[in-house]
Every structure is written in C-alpha cells, then in structure tokens.
Design an enzyme around this catalytic site. Structure first.
Site, short mmCIF file in Angstrom:
data_model
loop_
_atom_site.label_atom_id
_atom_site.label_comp_id
_atom_site.label_asym_id
_atom_site.label_seq_id
_atom_site.Cartn_x
_atom_site.Cartn_y
_atom_site.Cartn_z
N ASP A 60 0.85 -1.19 0.00
CA ASP A 60 0.00 0.00 0.00
C ASP A 60 0.89 1.24 0.00
OD1 ASP A 60 -2.75 1.21 0.25
OD2 ASP A 60 -1.83 2.07 2.03
N SER A 61 0.28 2.36 -0.34
CA SER A 61 1.02 3.62 -0.33
C SER A 61 1.35 4.07 1.08
CB SER A 61 0.20 4.70 -1.04
OG SER A 61 -1.03 4.91 -0.38
N TYR A 85 -0.57 8.64 -2.64
CA TYR A 85 -0.48 8.45 -4.07
C TYR A 85 -1.58 9.17 -4.83
CZ TYR A 85 2.96 4.58 -3.87
OH TYR A 85 4.08 3.82 -3.71
N GLY A 86 -2.67 9.48 -4.17
CA GLY A 86 -3.89 9.89 -4.86
C GLY A 86 -3.81 11.15 -5.68
N CYS A 129 -4.13 -0.89 -2.50
CA CYS A 129 -4.20 0.56 -2.73
C CYS A 129 -5.03 0.76 -3.99
CB CYS A 129 -2.80 1.15 -2.90
SG CYS A 129 -2.77 2.89 -3.39
N ASN A 130 -6.18 1.41 -3.87
CA ASN A 130 -7.04 1.61 -5.02
C ASN A 130 -6.35 2.40 -6.12
OD1 ASN A 130 -10.11 0.77 -4.33
ND2 ASN A 130 -9.08 1.45 -2.47
N THR A 131 -5.61 3.43 -5.74
CA THR A 131 -4.93 4.26 -6.73
C THR A 131 -3.89 3.47 -7.49
OG1 THR A 131 -5.30 6.28 -5.44
CG2 THR A 131 -3.52 6.33 -7.06
N CYS A 152 -10.62 3.97 -0.88
CA CYS A 152 -9.21 4.11 -0.51
C CYS A 152 -9.03 3.33 0.78
CB CYS A 152 -8.84 5.59 -0.30
SG CYS A 152 -7.19 5.86 0.40
N THR A 153 -7.97 2.55 0.86
CA THR A 153 -7.81 1.67 2.02
C THR A 153 -7.46 2.43 3.30
OG1 THR A 153 -5.52 1.24 1.32
CG2 THR A 153 -7.20 -0.37 0.68
N HIS A 154 -7.16 3.72 3.20
CA HIS A 154 -6.98 4.51 4.41
C HIS A 154 -8.32 4.81 5.10
CE1 HIS A 154 -2.99 5.27 2.70
NE2 HIS A 154 -2.64 5.89 3.82
#
Length: 272
Positions: free
Chosen positions: A9-10, A41-42, A72-74, A182-184
């Site tokens: 992930d970012s 990253y977004g 990470c979706n991005t 977003c995984t955050h």
C-alpha cells in the site's frame, strides 16, 4: 507453497486490507510493505504511481513472495495492468472501489469516496457509467484525506474538519451505501458516519478480493493447509523508525472499532 503473500500500500491504509486477508487466510504468511515515505499516491501523476508501485514489487520479490496484493485503489487503477505484463508468473490482485458490491446488495443511493486519480481512471468511469442508470451514484474526490490519516491520531481534528467540508458538498441525499475507495478510509469510518444524515452501509471489497486471491492461489496449488508458526512482517519506506510500530499497532487493533484509532490510537510523525 510455503512462501509468503506480499501486500503493498502507499502507506498505513493497506493494514485494513491485510487484517481481512490474514483473517480469511489463517495459514498464510504475509509481508506488508507500506510506502509511507512517498504517501499519499492519490494526487500523483499516473506514471509516478506506476514507478513507485513497481519499486514496491521489486522489494517484495526479495522476500520470495508467491502472490501480490495491491492494497491501494490508486495503485491498482494506475499500475495493475503494467504489473501483470511485467510479472506474468506472479499471482497479482488489486483492490478496487466496491461499487459493484454495493449495487449487488441493492443500494439505490450510493456515495463513492476515493482519491482523485482513482475516480478519474477509465476502468472506474466505465463501471460508474454501467451502474448509474437506475440508481443515484455520487463520487467524492477526497484530496488530502489519505495524507492526514497517514499521520495518525494526532491529526484527527484535521481529519474531522476535512470530512465535514468534503461531505458538505454532496447533495444532502440520505445515502444508503458508502463505498470507501481508498484503504486509508476504513480507519475513520466512524468519523465519516458522523457527517452523514443517515446510517449507510459501508463497502470496502476486502472479502471479495481475498476470495479472488484464494481462488487464484488454489488453482496454482500454492495455498497452505497448516502453519504452526505464522509470520506477518512489516516493512516501510519511511525514514521514521517507528513507522512499522504504527503498522503493527493498527493491525492489532479492531478494524470495527475505528474510534480506537481516533481517540487514543497510534501516533506517527508525518512523513508526507
């Protein structure tokens, strides 16, 4: 077969994905790499996200991983096709906004929260067009939110302020589903819910991602049936020596109790 599964992930966000992976695959070892030194990253250009994601894969390959989860979706949106081409022998799956899951569960008024780059990618735009015919779907680009969450609980007040500003721009509709793209974002799910005038269901797509990974590894006979000494290793690109401690603490906390993160959760100096 005994090799670990790599999870990337970012930053800290992928811990929320790792928790589900570890729960549904109890016999597997994992190596988590958070690129907190380059988060978020977004708002980056697609080419930069591709470069950073490829660098992360190279680091994880040094641990002889048998599969790779882009948590990470991005990074999934920007880099997964490139990775599949470069690493044809590696099982690679990536998290994507769970819009289809919300639709399949009958949601009619859906809010999709994600980074600007994730929402702008053609794959998500095609999915949005496909499902927008008979239901109301709003997208909300959440610039800056992942970066604040990356800082830990010390920036919680700033997170709340930003969420209030972002969600005030929606139509005021009572959403019955919120897609956390977003995984955050699951770490502040409770704070998001406080800003909404309804009691929506939240969708992350983690369970479906894990089932897909399980299927792919099973086809290649790479799943473990036993593991007496499971290992979960945490790595970070951050120069902060305590960053991996934050990862471990977030992993150990209850993902369903995001207020724990908000009230007294782990703190980390910002590396953004």
């Amino acid at each position: 077969m005994d090799s670990p599964i790599g999870v990337f992930d970012s930053g800290v966000g992928g811990i929320s994905t790792l928790k589900v992976l570890a729960s549904m695959l109890p016999h597997e070892d994992f190596v988590f790499f958070g690129d907190s030194g380059n988060a978020p990253y977004g708002e980056k250009r697609r080419e930069e996200v591709q470069r950073l994601t490829n660098d992360a894969v190279q680091k994880l390959l040094m641990h002889h991983i048998k599969g790779m989860v882009i948590a990470c979706n991005t990074a999934t949106s920007a880099a997964k096709p490139m990775l599949l081409e470069r690493y044809p022998d590696l099982t690679i799956v990536g998290i994507e906004p769970a819009l289809k899951e919300a639709v399949d569960n009958g949601a009619q008024n859906i809010l999709v929260m994600a980074t600007p780059l994730t929402l702008a990618m053609p794959k998500f735009q095609r999915q949005l067009h496909l499902f927008s015919g008979e239901r109301h779907i709003e997208t909300l680009p959440c610039s800056g939110l992942a970066g604040l969450i990356e800082c830990g609980a010390q920036r919680l007040d700033d997170v709340k302020d930003l969420l209030r500003r972002l969600l005030s721009t929606t139509s005021g509709r009572r959403f019955d589903a919120v897609v956390l793209g977003c995984t955050h974002y699951p770490f502040v799910k409770d704070q998001i819910a406080e800003c909404l005038p309804s009691n929506p269901s939240f969708y992350t797509g983690y369970e479906g991602l894990t089932r897909h990974l399980t299927h792919l590894l099973g086809e290649r006979q790479l799943l473990r049936s036993t593991n007496a000494c499971r290992s979960i290793e945490f790595l970070s690109s951050s120069v902060n020596p305590h960053e991996t401690d934050l990862y471990r603490q977030l992993f150990a906390s209850s993902i369903e109790s995001t207020t724990e993160f908000g009230r007294s959760g782990p703190k980390s100096e910002s590396m953004l």
